[in-house]
Enzyme design. Structure first.
Site, PDB file in Angstrom:
ATOM      1  N   HIS A   6     -12.879  -3.219   3.762  1.00 19.80           N
ATOM      2  CA  HIS A   6     -11.427  -3.419   3.846  1.00 19.80           C
ATOM      3  C   HIS A   6     -10.818  -2.856   5.123  1.00 19.80           C
ATOM      4  O   HIS A   6     -10.118  -3.554   5.838  1.00 19.80           O
ATOM      5  CB  HIS A   6     -10.752  -2.786   2.619  1.00 19.80           C
ATOM      6  CG  HIS A   6      -9.289  -3.033   2.516  1.00 19.80           C
ATOM      7  ND1 HIS A   6      -8.616  -3.034   1.307  1.00 19.80           N
ATOM      8  CD2 HIS A   6      -8.328  -3.269   3.446  1.00 19.80           C
ATOM      9  CE1 HIS A   6      -7.330  -3.283   1.519  1.00 19.80           C
ATOM     10  NE2 HIS A   6      -7.133  -3.412   2.817  1.00 19.80           N
TER      11      HIS A   6
ATOM     12  N   GLU B 295       0.819  -1.214   0.000  1.00 16.82           N
ATOM     13  CA  GLU B 295       0.000   0.000   0.000  1.00 16.82           C
ATOM     14  C   GLU B 295       0.856   1.270   0.000  1.00 16.82           C
ATOM     15  O   GLU B 295       0.351   2.362   0.272  1.00 16.82           O
ATOM     16  CB  GLU B 295      -0.913   0.032   1.236  1.00 16.82           C
ATOM     17  CG  GLU B 295      -1.759  -1.208   1.454  1.00 16.82           C
ATOM     18  CD  GLU B 295      -2.897  -1.346   0.467  1.00 16.82           C
ATOM     19  OE1 GLU B 295      -2.972  -0.527  -0.461  1.00 16.82           O
ATOM     20  OE2 GLU B 295      -3.696  -2.272   0.626  1.00 16.82           O
TER      21      GLU B 295
ATOM     22  N   HIS C 206      -2.870   2.418   8.294  1.00 15.59           N
ATOM     23  CA  HIS C 206      -3.955   1.640   7.696  1.00 15.59           C
ATOM     24  C   HIS C 206      -4.149   0.370   8.502  1.00 15.59           C
ATOM     25  O   HIS C 206      -3.207  -0.391   8.718  1.00 15.59           O
ATOM     26  CB  HIS C 206      -3.626   1.290   6.245  1.00 15.59           C
ATOM     27  CG  HIS C 206      -4.541   0.263   5.646  1.00 15.59           C
ATOM     28  ND1 HIS C 206      -5.920   0.395   5.689  1.00 15.59           N
ATOM     29  CD2 HIS C 206      -4.285  -0.906   5.008  1.00 15.59           C
ATOM     30  CE1 HIS C 206      -6.462  -0.655   5.090  1.00 15.59           C
ATOM     31  NE2 HIS C 206      -5.496  -1.469   4.676  1.00 15.59           N
TER      32      HIS C 206
ATOM     33  N   HIS D  60      -7.162  -2.926   9.649  1.00 16.98           N
ATOM     34  CA  HIS D  60      -8.410  -3.635   9.361  1.00 16.98           C
ATOM     35  C   HIS D  60      -9.297  -3.593  10.606  1.00 16.98           C
ATOM     36  O   HIS D  60      -9.423  -4.566  11.334  1.00 16.98           O
ATOM     37  CB  HIS D  60      -8.108  -5.068   8.941  1.00 16.98           C
ATOM     38  CG  HIS D  60      -7.323  -5.172   7.682  1.00 16.98           C
ATOM     39  ND1 HIS D  60      -6.795  -6.360   7.221  1.00 16.98           N
ATOM     40  CD2 HIS D  60      -6.957  -4.220   6.766  1.00 16.98           C
ATOM     41  CE1 HIS D  60      -6.148  -6.143   6.080  1.00 16.98           C
ATOM     42  NE2 HIS D  60      -6.230  -4.855   5.792  1.00 16.98           N
TER      43      HIS D  60
ATOM     44  N   GLU E 140     -17.286  12.768  22.262  1.00 20.00           N
ATOM     45  CA  GLU E 140     -15.963  13.259  21.904  1.00 20.00           C
ATOM     46  C   GLU E 140     -15.685  13.209  20.407  1.00 20.00           C
ATOM     47  O   GLU E 140     -14.760  13.869  19.914  1.00 20.00           O
ATOM     48  CB  GLU E 140     -14.880  12.452  22.618  1.00 20.00           C
ATOM     49  CG  GLU E 140     -14.741  11.020  22.139  1.00 20.00           C
ATOM     50  CD  GLU E 140     -13.529  10.308  22.706  1.00 20.00           C
ATOM     51  OE1 GLU E 140     -12.572  10.982  23.092  1.00 20.00           O
ATOM     52  OE2 GLU E 140     -13.561   9.068  22.744  1.00 20.00           O
TER      53      GLU E 140
END
Length: 272
Positions: free
Chosen positions: A211, A116, A140, A142, A170
């Protein structure tokens, strides 16, 4: 001092370990990149191999020319970062054109940076410009509950933002710019990098449908905290939906009052 004794490296390892224990990084899932400061680059210069070959990024990130990034490896397990960082992560340098990178430390035994990387560098490029260099982290993961919501909510950033904001007071304070949503795309290439980048112009949180989540921030702690807040809100929403849905909630006027009290600019786009 060895590289793994340096503060930014210790922080990197801690965040990956924390994320593993959150359950966000099964097998080789997820990735993390950190843009080094000038002082950090100077501190690790003696450990770098500048003779390695350059590899095309797939996009142009001219404003990242000659920048260095600590990156997780492709196919590597987040849980192993604290065991052997050099096998599972490395330092990448972007060339002077902004079109290529090379590994100057780590990722030994033929390992490569995260698949990525293109999406990471595109987001780094946009955030560096938007924040005058303040943002240094792209993460990133999952995130389980956030992924689950992409199967039941419309893939619309305004819908996701409002639903997530309503789950915890919040939330609009922590991510006042809301979230963006990218529909399902094949990961790892220039196309998803560009779509993510478009949303990173306006958001620090971008959800990839079915994803995971991309977050951007100034520091490792702030970026992890941002992701943790969004994912906790998603968990609450999953529970609320499983209990039959909302019977009462935070209103638009409540959000306006909150923004005034905390001096946060909450967009009317989410309060209509």
């Amino acid at each position: 001092m060895m590289i793994e004794d340096m503060k930014f490296v210790k922080n990197f390892k801690k965040i990956t370990n924390d994320a593993w224990f959150k359950g966000w990084h099964e097998r080789n899932g997820g990735n993390l990149t950190y843009r080094l400061t000038e002082d950090e680059v100077s501190a690790v210069k003696g450990f770098m191999n500048e003779d390695s070959e350059f590899t095309p990024i797939g996009i142009n990130v001219k404003n990242l020319a000659n920048e260095y990034f600590l990156v997780t490896g492709s196919g590597k397990f987040i849980r192993n970062m604290t065991v052997s960082l050099e096998e599972n992560a490395g330092i990448a340098k972007v060339d002077e054109t902004g079109e290529n990178y090379k590994i100057v430390w780590g990722l030994i035994n033929g390992a490569k940076p995260t698949s990525e990387l293109t999406s990471h560098l595109m987001s780094h490029s946009i955030k560096k410009e938007k924040t005058n260099g303040e943002y240094r982290v792209i993460m990133h993961s999952h995130t389980t509950n956030t992924i689950a919501l992409t199967f039941v909510l419309p893939l619309d950033g305004k819908v996701f933002t409002r639903e997530l904001w309503e789950m915890a007071t919040e939330c609009p304070v922590v991510f006042p710019s809301g979230v963006g949503v990218v529909p399902w795309m094949v990961p790892g290439g220039a196309a998803i990098a560009r779509e993510t980048g478009k949303l990173m112009n306006d958001h620090d949180v971008v959800i990839w449908a079915h994803h995971g989540m991309f977050c951007a921030g100034e520091t490792l702690d702030l970026t992890f905290g941002l992701m943790d807040t969004v994912e906790k809100s998603a968990e609450i929403l999953v529970k609320v939906l499983s209990m039959g849905g909302k019977k009462q909630t935070i209103t638009s006027q409540n959000f306006r009052d909150l923004g005034k009290a905390f001096n946060v600019d909450i967009s009317e786009d989410y309060l209509g």
